[in-house]
Design a protein around this motif. Sequence first.
Motif, PDB file in Angstrom:
ATOM      1  N   GLU A 143       6.488 -17.007   8.012  1.00  0.00           N
ATOM      2  CA  GLU A 143       6.933 -18.409   7.926  1.00  0.00           C
ATOM      3  C   GLU A 143       8.029 -18.715   8.941  1.00  0.00           C
ATOM      4  O   GLU A 143       8.016 -19.763   9.585  1.00  0.00           O
ATOM      5  CB  GLU A 143       7.452 -18.698   6.517  1.00  0.00           C
ATOM      6  CG  GLU A 143       6.384 -19.032   5.506  1.00  0.00           C
ATOM      7  CD  GLU A 143       5.754 -20.388   5.782  1.00  0.00           C
ATOM      8  OE1 GLU A 143       6.460 -21.417   5.732  1.00  0.00           O
ATOM      9  OE2 GLU A 143       4.552 -20.419   6.086  1.00  0.00           O
ATOM     10  N   VAL A 144       8.973 -17.816   9.090  1.00  0.00           N
ATOM     11  CA  VAL A 144      10.068 -18.020  10.043  1.00  0.00           C
ATOM     12  C   VAL A 144       9.518 -18.086  11.463  1.00  0.00           C
ATOM     13  O   VAL A 144       9.914 -18.946  12.263  1.00  0.00           O
ATOM     14  CB  VAL A 144      11.123 -16.901   9.901  1.00  0.00           C
ATOM     15  CG1 VAL A 144      12.105 -16.926  11.067  1.00  0.00           C
ATOM     16  CG2 VAL A 144      11.859 -17.050   8.580  1.00  0.00           C
ATOM     17  N   ARG A 145       8.600 -17.196  11.801  1.00  0.00           N
ATOM     18  CA  ARG A 145       7.993 -17.230  13.135  1.00  0.00           C
ATOM     19  C   ARG A 145       7.284 -18.558  13.373  1.00  0.00           C
ATOM     20  O   ARG A 145       7.380 -19.149  14.450  1.00  0.00           O
ATOM     21  CB  ARG A 145       6.998 -16.085  13.285  1.00  0.00           C
ATOM     22  CG  ARG A 145       7.625 -14.710  13.408  1.00  0.00           C
ATOM     23  CD  ARG A 145       6.543 -13.641  13.321  1.00  0.00           C
ATOM     24  NE  ARG A 145       7.089 -12.299  13.466  1.00  0.00           N
ATOM     25  CZ  ARG A 145       6.524 -11.209  12.965  1.00  0.00           C
ATOM     26  NH1 ARG A 145       5.396 -11.311  12.259  1.00  0.00           N
ATOM     27  NH2 ARG A 145       7.073 -10.031  13.138  1.00  0.00           N
ATOM     28  N   ARG A 146       6.571 -19.011  12.352  1.00  0.00           N
ATOM     29  CA  ARG A 146       5.841 -20.278  12.495  1.00  0.00           C
ATOM     30  C   ARG A 146       6.802 -21.435  12.731  1.00  0.00           C
ATOM     31  O   ARG A 146       6.574 -22.281  13.612  1.00  0.00           O
ATOM     32  CB  ARG A 146       5.001 -20.532  11.244  1.00  0.00           C
ATOM     33  CG  ARG A 146       4.106 -21.773  11.328  1.00  0.00           C
ATOM     34  CD  ARG A 146       3.306 -21.957  10.060  1.00  0.00           C
ATOM     35  NE  ARG A 146       4.155 -22.200   8.902  1.00  0.00           N
ATOM     36  CZ  ARG A 146       4.714 -23.389   8.627  1.00  0.00           C
ATOM     37  NH1 ARG A 146       4.525 -24.428   9.433  1.00  0.00           N
ATOM     38  NH2 ARG A 146       5.458 -23.529   7.545  1.00  0.00           N
ATOM     39  N   LYS A 147       7.891 -21.474  11.984  1.00  0.00           N
ATOM     40  CA  LYS A 147       8.852 -22.568  12.123  1.00  0.00           C
ATOM     41  C   LYS A 147       9.588 -22.521  13.467  1.00  0.00           C
ATOM     42  O   LYS A 147       9.959 -23.563  14.015  1.00  0.00           O
ATOM     43  CB  LYS A 147       9.856 -22.526  10.968  1.00  0.00           C
ATOM     44  CG  LYS A 147       9.251 -22.893   9.610  1.00  0.00           C
ATOM     45  CD  LYS A 147      10.253 -22.719   8.475  1.00  0.00           C
ATOM     46  CE  LYS A 147       9.597 -22.994   7.112  1.00  0.00           C
ATOM     47  NZ  LYS A 147       9.274 -24.424   6.900  1.00  0.00           N
ATOM     48  N   LEU A 148       9.790 -21.317  13.985  1.00  0.00           N
ATOM     49  CA  LEU A 148      10.486 -21.181  15.277  1.00  0.00           C
ATOM     50  C   LEU A 148       9.520 -21.148  16.454  1.00  0.00           C
ATOM     51  O   LEU A 148       9.951 -21.087  17.608  1.00  0.00           O
ATOM     52  CB  LEU A 148      11.326 -19.895  15.278  1.00  0.00           C
ATOM     53  CG  LEU A 148      12.526 -19.874  14.330  1.00  0.00           C
ATOM     54  CD1 LEU A 148      13.197 -18.508  14.355  1.00  0.00           C
ATOM     55  CD2 LEU A 148      13.529 -20.973  14.696  1.00  0.00           C
ATOM     56  N   LYS A 149       8.212 -21.172  16.152  1.00  0.00           N
ATOM     57  CA  LYS A 149       7.170 -21.131  17.179  1.00  0.00           C
ATOM     58  C   LYS A 149       7.305 -19.891  18.065  1.00  0.00           C
ATOM     59  O   LYS A 149       7.268 -19.967  19.301  1.00  0.00           O
ATOM     60  CB  LYS A 149       7.190 -22.416  18.024  1.00  0.00           C
ATOM     61  CG  LYS A 149       6.894 -23.682  17.223  1.00  0.00           C
ATOM     62  CD  LYS A 149       6.921 -24.921  18.096  1.00  0.00           C
ATOM     63  CE  LYS A 149       6.423 -26.153  17.345  1.00  0.00           C
ATOM     64  NZ  LYS A 149       7.219 -26.455  16.133  1.00  0.00           N
ATOM     65  N   LEU A 150       7.457 -18.755  17.411  1.00  0.00           N
ATOM     66  CA  LEU A 150       7.592 -17.488  18.111  1.00  0.00           C
ATOM     67  C   LEU A 150       6.508 -16.522  17.645  1.00  0.00           C
ATOM     68  O   LEU A 150       6.069 -16.572  16.493  1.00  0.00           O
ATOM     69  CB  LEU A 150       8.965 -16.867  17.849  1.00  0.00           C
ATOM     70  CG  LEU A 150      10.169 -17.603  18.449  1.00  0.00           C
ATOM     71  CD1 LEU A 150      11.468 -17.020  17.916  1.00  0.00           C
ATOM     72  CD2 LEU A 150      10.140 -17.516  19.977  1.00  0.00           C
ATOM     73  N   SER A 151       6.088 -15.651  18.544  1.00  0.00           N
ATOM     74  CA  SER A 151       5.041 -14.682  18.204  1.00  0.00           C
ATOM     75  C   SER A 151       5.645 -13.435  17.571  1.00  0.00           C
ATOM     76  O   SER A 151       6.853 -13.187  17.674  1.00  0.00           O
ATOM     77  CB  SER A 151       4.282 -14.272  19.472  1.00  0.00           C
ATOM     78  OG  SER A 151       5.151 -13.535  20.330  1.00  0.00           O
ATOM     79  N   ALA A 152       4.778 -12.645  16.948  1.00  0.00           N
ATOM     80  CA  ALA A 152       5.235 -11.388  16.363  1.00  0.00           C
ATOM     81  C   ALA A 152       5.770 -10.460  17.446  1.00  0.00           C
ATOM     82  O   ALA A 152       6.730  -9.717  17.231  1.00  0.00           O
ATOM     83  CB  ALA A 152       4.089 -10.729  15.607  1.00  0.00           C
ATOM     84  N   GLU A 153       5.182 -10.493  18.623  1.00  0.00           N
ATOM     85  CA  GLU A 153       5.649  -9.645  19.724  1.00  0.00           C
ATOM     86  C   GLU A 153       7.056 -10.041  20.163  1.00  0.00           C
ATOM     87  O   GLU A 153       7.905  -9.183  20.428  1.00  0.00           O
ATOM     88  CB  GLU A 153       4.683  -9.742  20.903  1.00  0.00           C
ATOM     89  CG  GLU A 153       5.061  -8.848  22.075  1.00  0.00           C
ATOM     90  CD  GLU A 153       4.064  -8.938  23.213  1.00  0.00           C
ATOM     91  OE1 GLU A 153       4.290  -8.258  24.235  1.00  0.00           O
ATOM     92  OE2 GLU A 153       3.061  -9.680  23.089  1.00  0.00           O
TER      93      GLU A 153
END
Length: 416
Positions: free
Chosen positions: A366-376
């Motif tokens: 969820e945090v990645r989605r909100k910050l528009k960042l990838s897992a990498e």
Amino acid sequence: MADNSTTDEAAAARHLLSSAAVRDRAETMLRLGLAGELDHFAVDLDQLSACADEVVQTIRAEYPTLEIPLHARWRHFAAGGLDRWGTLAEAVRWTDARERGRAAFDLAIVSVLLDAGAGAAWRYEEGRTGETYGRSEGLAVASFDMFIGGAFSARPDQPYRADASTLATLSVTELARGMQVSAQNPLVGLEGRASLLNRLGETVEDNPEIFGIADDPRPGGLFDHLVGQASENRLAAPAILQAVLLHLGPVWPGRISLGGVDLGDTWRHPKIRTDDATSGLVPFHKLSQWLAYSLIEPLEEAGIEVVDLDGLTGLPEYRNGGLFIDTGVLAFRDPAEAERPHEVGSPLVVEWRALTVALLDRVTDEVRRKLKLSAEDFPLAKVLEGGTWATGRRLAREKRPGGEPPIQVISDGTVF
């Protein structure tokens, strides 16, 4: 001739000594929670987005550029904005990069073993700055001061090391002195911490093939062992944990063993059922994983690329676990259970810790989605640092006097 049942048990037990097993059992616990089958906690994933919003708020306030370091003990050594290790490491004339790596491992391993919860009352006053620190930061600064003062070294002319012989004989009194413990400044689990360091020394002495550099056993010998495990200067993070669990496993208090294998930070829960000898067992390896995270940077500084960071799990401790209770993702089935302390091995605490591991994966997405960042670009280790741990602490301070966690855990200084 080997007993097949014992051999099978040992093989099953070794599977539990992995981050994959931690994540697998945690997911099983979450499925039970979502099905309403747990006795102590209800799970409401509808609250997960709001929980992630709290984490994002913390990240943007503390790291507006989103340049977040990994979750590791090194952050606590920089408490108050003073880069203690970096300053020392640059000032010392190391014989080579490996000697610096061994010293970093010595410091990290000893400090992490001392890093179970300190309790609300304990404080450490740092002589060089006059600043006072509590909890994890205080334990880090205190252990750093002991390290640079030569408290763990057997060589007066070489203070920046931890020798097996010194660790094996370190007394409770010596540790209390270094930690500024007194009747007015009590430290939870002091005896347990001293025993951990004693067992660390004994374990290192007993395994010179792993820890002995020129017949000079010290925890930092694990640095050379891991460098030797790297392939083309690359090493997977779960391999670091495997080495920690395999070679430092005897350090932990004997709790549950299976097939002659000591399972360390593994506990029982009646609703985790499997078709092998590990039925009912839930591994966490919290301090071992915290240590694995903390060994990444010294390896990278020595030119080893550490990959598969998300192969490790989130840490099931009271700040991360408190985050989910304080944001309503987890709720007590019986609110009265929040009013009394619980043993670390109780089904309630085991449920809480396992749910925390699984929910940390969910909130990270969820945090990645909100910050528009990838897992990498944004591995779990950065979410933890940025992140969930700090948000758990912030919410605890907002909701309870002294920032106490929402569950009081009776610990011996070797788990939380």
